[in-house]
Structure formats: C-alpha cells, structure tokens
Motif scaffolding. Sequence first.
Motif, short mmCIF file in Angstrom:
data_model
loop_
_atom_site.label_atom_id
_atom_site.label_comp_id
_atom_site.label_asym_id
_atom_site.label_seq_id
_atom_site.Cartn_x
_atom_site.Cartn_y
_atom_site.Cartn_z
N ARG A 114 -9.71 -17.32 4.30
CA ARG A 114 -8.53 -16.45 4.26
C ARG A 114 -8.71 -15.42 3.16
O ARG A 114 -8.89 -15.77 1.99
CB ARG A 114 -7.23 -17.24 4.03
N LEU A 115 -8.63 -14.17 3.55
CA LEU A 115 -8.74 -13.08 2.60
C LEU A 115 -7.35 -12.58 2.21
O LEU A 115 -6.42 -12.62 3.02
CB LEU A 115 -9.55 -11.93 3.19
N SER A 116 -7.26 -12.11 0.98
CA SER A 116 -6.00 -11.53 0.51
C SER A 116 -6.24 -10.08 0.09
O SER A 116 -7.32 -9.73 -0.38
CB SER A 116 -5.47 -12.30 -0.69
N CYS A 117 -5.22 -9.29 0.27
CA CYS A 117 -5.24 -7.88 -0.12
C CYS A 117 -3.95 -7.65 -0.89
O CYS A 117 -2.87 -7.54 -0.30
CB CYS A 117 -5.33 -7.01 1.13
N ALA A 118 -4.05 -7.60 -2.20
CA ALA A 118 -2.87 -7.52 -3.05
C ALA A 118 -2.70 -6.12 -3.62
O ALA A 118 -3.66 -5.52 -4.10
CB ALA A 118 -2.97 -8.53 -4.19
N ALA A 119 -1.48 -5.63 -3.55
CA ALA A 119 -1.17 -4.34 -4.17
C ALA A 119 -1.06 -4.56 -5.68
O ALA A 119 -0.22 -5.34 -6.14
CB ALA A 119 0.14 -3.79 -3.60
N SER A 120 -1.93 -3.88 -6.43
CA SER A 120 -2.00 -4.10 -7.88
C SER A 120 -1.13 -3.09 -8.60
O SER A 120 -1.46 -1.91 -8.69
CB SER A 120 -3.45 -3.98 -8.34
N GLN A 133 -5.34 3.47 -11.99
CA GLN A 133 -5.51 3.88 -10.60
C GLN A 133 -4.89 2.82 -9.69
O GLN A 133 -5.18 1.64 -9.82
CB GLN A 133 -6.99 4.05 -10.28
N LEU A 134 -4.05 3.24 -8.79
CA LEU A 134 -3.42 2.30 -7.88
C LEU A 134 -4.40 1.95 -6.77
O LEU A 134 -4.94 2.84 -6.10
CB LEU A 134 -2.16 2.93 -7.29
N GLN A 135 -4.61 0.67 -6.58
CA GLN A 135 -5.52 0.23 -5.52
C GLN A 135 -5.19 -1.19 -5.12
O GLN A 135 -4.51 -1.93 -5.83
CB GLN A 135 -6.98 0.32 -5.98
N PHE A 136 -5.68 -1.56 -3.93
CA PHE A 136 -5.58 -2.93 -3.50
C PHE A 136 -6.67 -3.76 -4.18
O PHE A 136 -7.74 -3.24 -4.51
CB PHE A 136 -5.76 -3.04 -1.98
N VAL A 137 -6.39 -5.04 -4.34
CA VAL A 137 -7.38 -5.98 -4.85
C VAL A 137 -7.63 -7.01 -3.77
O VAL A 137 -6.73 -7.81 -3.43
CB VAL A 137 -6.91 -6.66 -6.14
N GLU A 185 -8.06 9.75 4.58
CA GLU A 185 -6.62 9.68 4.79
C GLU A 185 -6.06 8.30 4.43
O GLU A 185 -4.85 8.10 4.50
CB GLU A 185 -6.28 10.02 6.25
N TYR A 186 -6.94 7.39 4.06
CA TYR A 186 -6.50 6.06 3.64
C TYR A 186 -6.32 6.02 2.13
O TYR A 186 -7.04 6.68 1.38
CB TYR A 186 -7.50 4.99 4.08
N ASN A 187 -5.36 5.20 1.72
CA ASN A 187 -5.05 5.10 0.30
C ASN A 187 -5.30 3.70 -0.23
O ASN A 187 -5.29 2.72 0.53
CB ASN A 187 -3.58 5.47 0.06
N TYR A 188 -5.47 3.63 -1.54
CA TYR A 188 -5.52 2.36 -2.28
C TYR A 188 -6.75 1.52 -1.93
O TYR A 188 -6.69 0.28 -2.01
CB TYR A 188 -4.25 1.53 -2.04
N TRP A 189 -7.84 2.14 -1.58
CA TRP A 189 -9.06 1.39 -1.32
C TRP A 189 -9.39 0.49 -2.52
O TRP A 189 -9.36 0.92 -3.66
CB TRP A 189 -10.25 2.33 -1.12
N GLY A 190 -9.71 -0.77 -2.22
CA GLY A 190 -10.16 -1.68 -3.27
C GLY A 190 -11.67 -1.75 -3.29
O GLY A 190 -12.37 -0.98 -2.61
N LEU A 191 -12.19 -2.67 -4.08
CA LEU A 191 -13.64 -2.84 -4.21
C LEU A 191 -14.22 -3.77 -3.16
O LEU A 191 -15.44 -3.87 -3.03
CB LEU A 191 -13.98 -3.37 -5.60
N GLY A 192 -13.35 -4.44 -2.42
CA GLY A 192 -13.81 -5.31 -1.36
C GLY A 192 -14.07 -6.73 -1.83
O GLY A 192 -14.13 -7.02 -3.03
#
Length: 130
Positions: A19-25, A1-5, A116-123
């Motif tokens: 500083r938070l990061s949001c990486a496309a996995s 499953q494609l999601q942000f991490v 309508e949002y995509n790639y939700w991560g677990l936070g």
Amino acid sequence: QLQFVESGGGLVQPGGSQRLSCAASGFALPNSGITWFRQAPGKGREAISCITSDGITHYKDDVEGRFTASRDNAKNTVYLQMNSLKPEGTANFFCAASGACPVRFIGVLLPQPFVEYNYWGLGTQVTVSS
C-alpha cells in the motif's frame, strides 16, 4: 516548496501486496483529481490510476482489478493499494494533482501534459522480485 510525499514502497514478492501513500506535506489535499504515475526502469512515466475529489476512480487496464485508489481528506492523504503484484511492476511511483483525471482511452489513461500537474513528489520505489 509544496509537494506530495510518497511512501510505502519496498521489496515485495510476486503476487504480494503493497500500500502506497501520497501525503500532502504542509497543505490540504487539493479538491481535484489525484493521479498515480509509475516509471519503470528505462521507461517513461505513465498514469495508472486517478481518484477524483468525489472519490471516483479510474485505472489503466493492466492494473484494474488489482489496484485500488482511495483518499482520506481528513488525513490529507491518497492511497494506492496494490495486490497481485507482478515482476514487471517494478517501478518508481509518483502522485500529482491536476484539475481533472486523465481521459481513459482504449484501456490507457491519457494524462494532461506533465507541466500541468502540481505537487510532484520524489516518488517511492517498489521492487517486485523473489
């Protein structure tokens, strides 16, 4: 499953920075707006920041001037630099992608419907406490 991490959360003292990061996995960072959301304990998810594909940023009033969003397309990562953190800022932080950034109205970011949002991560959890 494609999601942000999302990562970078932790315990920070009031007035501190994180500083938070949001990486496309496993995929390239979408050529679209990337929105940061936060969800405080017992409350709903609210949009606090968005960065467009061109690097234009938008912020909710209560974080503007303290938070800075940025993106590094080469690293497929979006960042949220948070300064002067407040105890009421304790929350789980998420990122997600949509075609456009939320509309800013009276200091609040009004997101599209969450579906309508995509790639939700677990936070990633940020706890602001002394």
